[in-house]
Design an enzyme around this catalytic site. Sequence first.
Site, PDB file in Angstrom:
ATOM      1  N   ALA A  71       0.848  -1.196   0.000  1.00 12.85           N
ATOM      2  CA  ALA A  71       0.000   0.000   0.000  1.00 12.85           C
ATOM      3  C   ALA A  71       0.878   1.238   0.000  1.00 12.85           C
ATOM      4  O   ALA A  71       2.048   1.189   0.368  1.00 12.85           O
ATOM      5  CB  ALA A  71      -0.923  -0.004   1.214  1.00 12.85           C
ATOM      6  N   ASP A  72       0.277   2.342  -0.400  1.00  9.56           N
ATOM      7  CA  ASP A  72       0.945   3.628  -0.302  1.00  9.56           C
ATOM      8  C   ASP A  72      -0.101   4.686   0.019  1.00  9.56           C
ATOM      9  O   ASP A  72      -1.234   4.612  -0.460  1.00  9.56           O
ATOM     10  CB  ASP A  72       1.670   4.000  -1.593  1.00  9.56           C
ATOM     11  CG  ASP A  72       2.549   5.217  -1.382  1.00  9.56           C
ATOM     12  OD1 ASP A  72       3.475   5.133  -0.543  1.00  9.56           O
ATOM     13  OD2 ASP A  72       2.309   6.256  -2.007  1.00  9.56           O
ATOM     14  N   THR A  73       0.298   5.639   0.833  1.00  3.27           N
ATOM     15  CA  THR A  73      -0.613   6.709   1.255  1.00  3.27           C
ATOM     16  C   THR A  73       0.079   8.048   1.087  1.00  3.27           C
ATOM     17  O   THR A  73       1.252   8.183   1.432  1.00  3.27           O
ATOM     18  CB  THR A  73      -1.020   6.498   2.738  1.00  3.27           C
ATOM     19  OG1 THR A  73      -1.681   5.242   2.844  1.00  3.27           O
ATOM     20  CG2 THR A  73      -1.948   7.600   3.212  1.00  3.27           C
TER      21      THR A  73
END
Length: 191
Positions: A71-73
């Site tokens: 994931a990336d935020t």
Amino acid sequence: MAPRIILASASPRRRELLDQIGVRYKVLPVDIDESPFPGELPEAYVRRIAAEKSAACLARCGKPDLPVLAADTAVVLGNRIMGKPRDREDALAMLRKLSGKTHRVYSAVSIRGRRHAQALNITEVTFRDMTEQEILAYWQSGEPLDKAGGYAIQGLGSVFVKSIRGSFSGVMGLPLFETAELLSQQGIEIF
């Protein structure tokens, strides 16, 4: 209990969120260049980084028996991507810019198993006006240092959040609704 996925992240928040929904995992973090490309829009950026993380993890462990989740935020004000602050001055500048404004948090999830699939969550977060004293005290707490946008919604930073429209877990770094859907597509049910 045996792990059901490989988590391509060292983030304690992502581990906490997977624990919350009862998904067992093996942690295998990867280190990639997370610099945005010139002119890259926030949605394209988080999707690319999440996909690159899951691909790098897959390449690192060969052909695993378990799906790989990454994931990336990114915290975004206007079209400016705010990463993790480099230092005190960078964190203070980010918090000053977020004060009294609404920003968006983009969270992309990438899973590689039977096939590659991705999901995106965008959440709007509105901060109340923050005083300079509050910003400095928040920095002194140590919380802003390793957080996108310089704050943690699940920690002390929550006192600045006037409203949220979207996914609380997405702001933390792993939108659980989208993650559960992707896991289900790989044959991993939550219940």
